[in-house]
Scaffold this motif. Structure first.
Motif, PDB file in Angstrom:
ATOM      1  N   SER A 114       0.614 115.136 -19.129  1.00  0.00           N
ATOM      2  CA  SER A 114       0.790 113.510 -19.335  1.00  0.00           C
ATOM      3  C   SER A 114      -0.601 112.678 -18.873  1.00  0.00           C
ATOM      4  N   ALA A 115      -1.139 113.300 -17.733  1.00  0.00           N
ATOM      5  CA  ALA A 115      -2.368 112.476 -16.809  1.00  0.00           C
ATOM      6  C   ALA A 115      -3.023 113.634 -16.242  1.00  0.00           C
ATOM      7  N   ILE A 116      -4.229 113.194 -15.915  1.00  0.00           N
ATOM      8  CA  ILE A 116      -5.104 113.827 -14.898  1.00  0.00           C
ATOM      9  C   ILE A 116      -5.798 113.047 -14.072  1.00  0.00           C
ATOM     10  N   ILE A 117      -5.677 113.382 -12.742  1.00  0.00           N
ATOM     11  CA  ILE A 117      -6.212 112.832 -11.604  1.00  0.00           C
ATOM     12  C   ILE A 117      -7.676 113.462 -11.184  1.00  0.00           C
ATOM     13  N   PHE A 118      -8.754 112.861 -11.463  1.00  0.00           N
ATOM     14  CA  PHE A 118      -9.929 113.578 -10.775  1.00  0.00           C
ATOM     15  C   PHE A 118     -10.061 113.230  -9.358  1.00  0.00           C
ATOM     16  N   VAL A 119     -10.191 114.133  -8.485  1.00  0.00           N
ATOM     17  CA  VAL A 119     -10.155 113.834  -7.247  1.00  0.00           C
ATOM     18  C   VAL A 119     -11.436 113.760  -6.395  1.00  0.00           C
ATOM     19  N   ARG A 120     -11.879 113.328  -5.342  1.00  0.00           N
ATOM     20  CA  ARG A 120     -13.072 113.221  -4.434  1.00  0.00           C
ATOM     21  C   ARG A 120     -13.956 112.458  -5.374  1.00  0.00           C
ATOM     22  N   GLY A 121     -13.586 111.543  -6.094  1.00  0.00           N
ATOM     23  CA  GLY A 121     -14.606 110.661  -6.787  1.00  0.00           C
ATOM     24  C   GLY A 121     -15.353 111.281  -7.775  1.00  0.00           C
ATOM     25  N   LYS A 122     -14.975 112.314  -8.322  1.00  0.00           N
ATOM     26  CA  LYS A 122     -15.950 113.145  -9.594  1.00  0.00           C
ATOM     27  C   LYS A 122     -15.511 112.477 -10.840  1.00  0.00           C
ATOM     28  N   LYS A 123     -16.469 111.572 -11.270  1.00  0.00           N
ATOM     29  CA  LYS A 123     -16.335 110.875 -12.537  1.00  0.00           C
ATOM     30  C   LYS A 123     -16.760 111.575 -13.594  1.00  0.00           C
ATOM     31  N   PRO A 124     -16.010 111.751 -14.620  1.00  0.00           N
ATOM     32  CA  PRO A 124     -16.412 112.603 -15.907  1.00  0.00           C
ATOM     33  C   PRO A 124     -17.354 112.075 -16.747  1.00  0.00           C
ATOM     34  N   GLU A 125     -17.893 112.645 -17.746  1.00  0.00           N
ATOM     35  CA  GLU A 125     -18.807 111.763 -18.735  1.00  0.00           C
ATOM     36  C   GLU A 125     -17.721 111.234 -19.699  1.00  0.00           C
ATOM     37  N   HIS A 126     -18.660 110.434 -20.721  1.00  0.00           N
ATOM     38  CA  HIS A 126     -17.923 109.521 -21.574  1.00  0.00           C
ATOM     39  C   HIS A 126     -17.162 110.296 -22.652  1.00  0.00           C
ATOM     40  N   GLU A 127     -17.913 111.397 -23.097  1.00  0.00           N
ATOM     41  CA  GLU A 127     -17.626 112.270 -24.025  1.00  0.00           C
ATOM     42  C   GLU A 127     -16.105 112.769 -23.745  1.00  0.00           C
ATOM     43  N   LEU A 128     -15.947 113.444 -22.620  1.00  0.00           N
ATOM     44  CA  LEU A 128     -14.552 113.734 -21.878  1.00  0.00           C
ATOM     45  C   LEU A 128     -13.523 112.860 -21.844  1.00  0.00           C
ATOM     46  N   VAL A 129     -13.743 111.594 -21.589  1.00  0.00           N
ATOM     47  CA  VAL A 129     -12.964 110.397 -21.795  1.00  0.00           C
ATOM     48  C   VAL A 129     -12.371 110.092 -23.088  1.00  0.00           C
ATOM     49  N   LYS A 130     -13.410 110.124 -24.082  1.00  0.00           N
ATOM     50  CA  LYS A 130     -13.246 110.180 -25.481  1.00  0.00           C
ATOM     51  C   LYS A 130     -12.223 111.003 -26.029  1.00  0.00           C
ATOM     52  N   LEU A 131     -12.383 112.410 -25.451  1.00  0.00           N
ATOM     53  CA  LEU A 131     -11.387 113.437 -26.166  1.00  0.00           C
ATOM     54  C   LEU A 131     -10.217 113.136 -25.348  1.00  0.00           C
ATOM     55  N   ALA A 132     -10.025 112.785 -24.162  1.00  0.00           N
ATOM     56  CA  ALA A 132      -8.698 112.458 -23.824  1.00  0.00           C
ATOM     57  C   ALA A 132      -7.932 111.278 -24.420  1.00  0.00           C
ATOM     58  N   MET A 133      -8.917 110.152 -24.616  1.00  0.00           N
ATOM     59  CA  MET A 133      -8.062 109.117 -25.481  1.00  0.00           C
ATOM     60  C   MET A 133      -7.688 109.595 -26.804  1.00  0.00           C
ATOM     61  N   GLU A 134      -8.196 110.442 -27.616  1.00  0.00           N
ATOM     62  CA  GLU A 134      -7.707 111.021 -28.785  1.00  0.00           C
ATOM     63  C   GLU A 134      -6.538 111.973 -28.662  1.00  0.00           C
ATOM     64  N   ASN A 135      -6.464 112.452 -27.535  1.00  0.00           N
ATOM     65  CA  ASN A 135      -5.059 113.098 -27.049  1.00  0.00           C
ATOM     66  C   ASN A 135      -4.211 112.554 -26.398  1.00  0.00           C
ATOM     67  N   ASN A 136      -4.336 111.011 -26.358  1.00  0.00           N
ATOM     68  CA  ASN A 136      -3.338 110.364 -25.411  1.00  0.00           C
ATOM     69  C   ASN A 136      -3.187 110.995 -24.033  1.00  0.00           C
ATOM     70  N   ILE A 137      -4.053 111.017 -23.404  1.00  0.00           N
ATOM     71  CA  ILE A 137      -4.018 111.377 -21.784  1.00  0.00           C
ATOM     72  C   ILE A 137      -4.647 110.760 -21.236  1.00  0.00           C
ATOM     73  N   ILE A 138      -3.766 110.320 -20.181  1.00  0.00           N
ATOM     74  CA  ILE A 138      -4.190 109.300 -19.091  1.00  0.00           C
ATOM     75  C   ILE A 138      -4.978 109.934 -17.950  1.00  0.00           C
ATOM     76  N   LEU A 139      -6.157 109.228 -17.640  1.00  0.00           N
ATOM     77  CA  LEU A 139      -7.044 109.544 -16.831  1.00  0.00           C
ATOM     78  C   LEU A 139      -7.256 108.827 -15.693  1.00  0.00           C
ATOM     79  N   MET A 140      -7.354 109.366 -14.467  1.00  0.00           N
ATOM     80  CA  MET A 140      -7.660 108.631 -13.331  1.00  0.00           C
ATOM     81  C   MET A 140      -8.472 109.144 -12.195  1.00  0.00           C
TER      82      MET A 140
END
Ligand SMILES: Nc1ncnc2c1ncn2[C@@H]1O[C@H](COP(=O)(O)OP(=O)(O)OP(=O)(O)O)[C@@H](O)[C@H]1O
Ligand SMILES: [Mg+2]
Lengths: 139, 117
Positions: free
Chosen positions: B66-92
């Protein structure tokens, strides 16, 4: 329902696109109205097979075959083959490089998990020729 | 546990899926090993991880996280966020380490998957 066949190419070392074949297969099965729990099992097993082609092989392909009673996934690659299949099947056994481990793979869990997800599971491999994984799930 | 509660407990930033903050997850799972995630995750799960490559999203797609939490402040690239949005996955994103973030969620009742000993 007739037998339906699809084929997807999988490139070695292509980490950006790794998973696209499995993603497409998942979408096709959803469109066909296959049971959600079965789709999840197939998606996981196919993705493990796809990642193995990307990280361990020289490249290959995945076939999807759907007939009225079963779904068949065949992951085939061009080598280098697996020397000892029994050893490769053991949970925890992995020859993955450090680079692959940094990507989150190399736990040695892929093959055992593919077997767990399938109703029928078969590995054929010949050194220098390649590896073929056949998985059948009954629907 | 509600996504909005997780957000608060971890002082997390929501990178995508803001519209789903009222949805709930049943379990938490912390790992940087994607094959372990694929082998053990069941039910509505939030994954805590330090990995930020595309394969994390592919793994989430296949295992239906359902969701992914990236720990210790590791921010993913935009490409990854786009892929998550296409798949309806919450990113934190949280600044907490894996241990601290997991501990905070567990102590507030978010259980892990049970693996037989
Ligand atoms: N297609 C393949 N071609 C050549 N060798 C393979 C192939 N698939 C698996 N192997 C070998 O079998 C081992 C075990 O595979 P398995 O998928 O179980 O684990 P892994 O890929 O190393 O790690 P994980 O799947 O947990 O990320 C691999 O490390 C590799 O040595
Ligand atoms: Mg593998």
């Amino acid at each position: 329902m007739d037998v339906m066949q699809y084929n997807f190419n999988v490139e070695k070392d292509d980490f950006d696109r790794a998973g696209e074949a499995s993603s497409n297969i998942k979408k096709i099965l959803r469109q066909l109205g296959i049971d959600a729990a079965i789709i999840r099992r197939i998606a996981i097993a196919t993705y493990e097979a796809e990642i193995n082609i990307v990280i361990h092989s020289l490249g290959g392909e995945i076939d999807l075959e759907v007939d009225p009673s079963s779904i068949k996934i065949i992951a085939r690659d061009k080598g280098p083959g697996i020397a000892n299949i029994e050893l490769a099947m053991q949970a925890g056994y992995s020859t993955a490089s450090d680079k692959v481990r940094e990507m989150g793979f190399g736990a040695g869990m892929g093959l055992p998990n593919m077997k767990k997800c399938s109703d029928k599971f078969e590995v054929e491999s010949e050194l220098g020729k390649g590896t073929t994984i056949s998985m059948i799930m009954f629907i | 546990m509600r996504i909005s509660e997780i957000k608060e407990l971890l002082c997390a930033e929501i990178l995508c899926g803001e519209e789903q903050v009222n949805s709930e997850v049943q379990y938490g799972f912390g790992s940087d090993l994607m094959s372990d995630v694929l082998a053990y995750v069941k039910g509505k799960t939030v994954l805590l991880t330090g990995l930020t490559n595309n394969q994390v999203i592919r793994t989430a797609e296949m295992a239906e996280l359902s969701a992914i939490i990236f720990v210790r402040g590791k921010k993913p690239e935009h490409e990854l966020v786009k892929l998550a949005m296409e798949n309806n996955i919450i990113l934190m994103l949280t600044n907490d380490t894996m241990y601290t973030a997991s501990g905070k969620l567990y102590s507030k009742g978010l259980l892990g998957v049970q693996i037989d000993c």
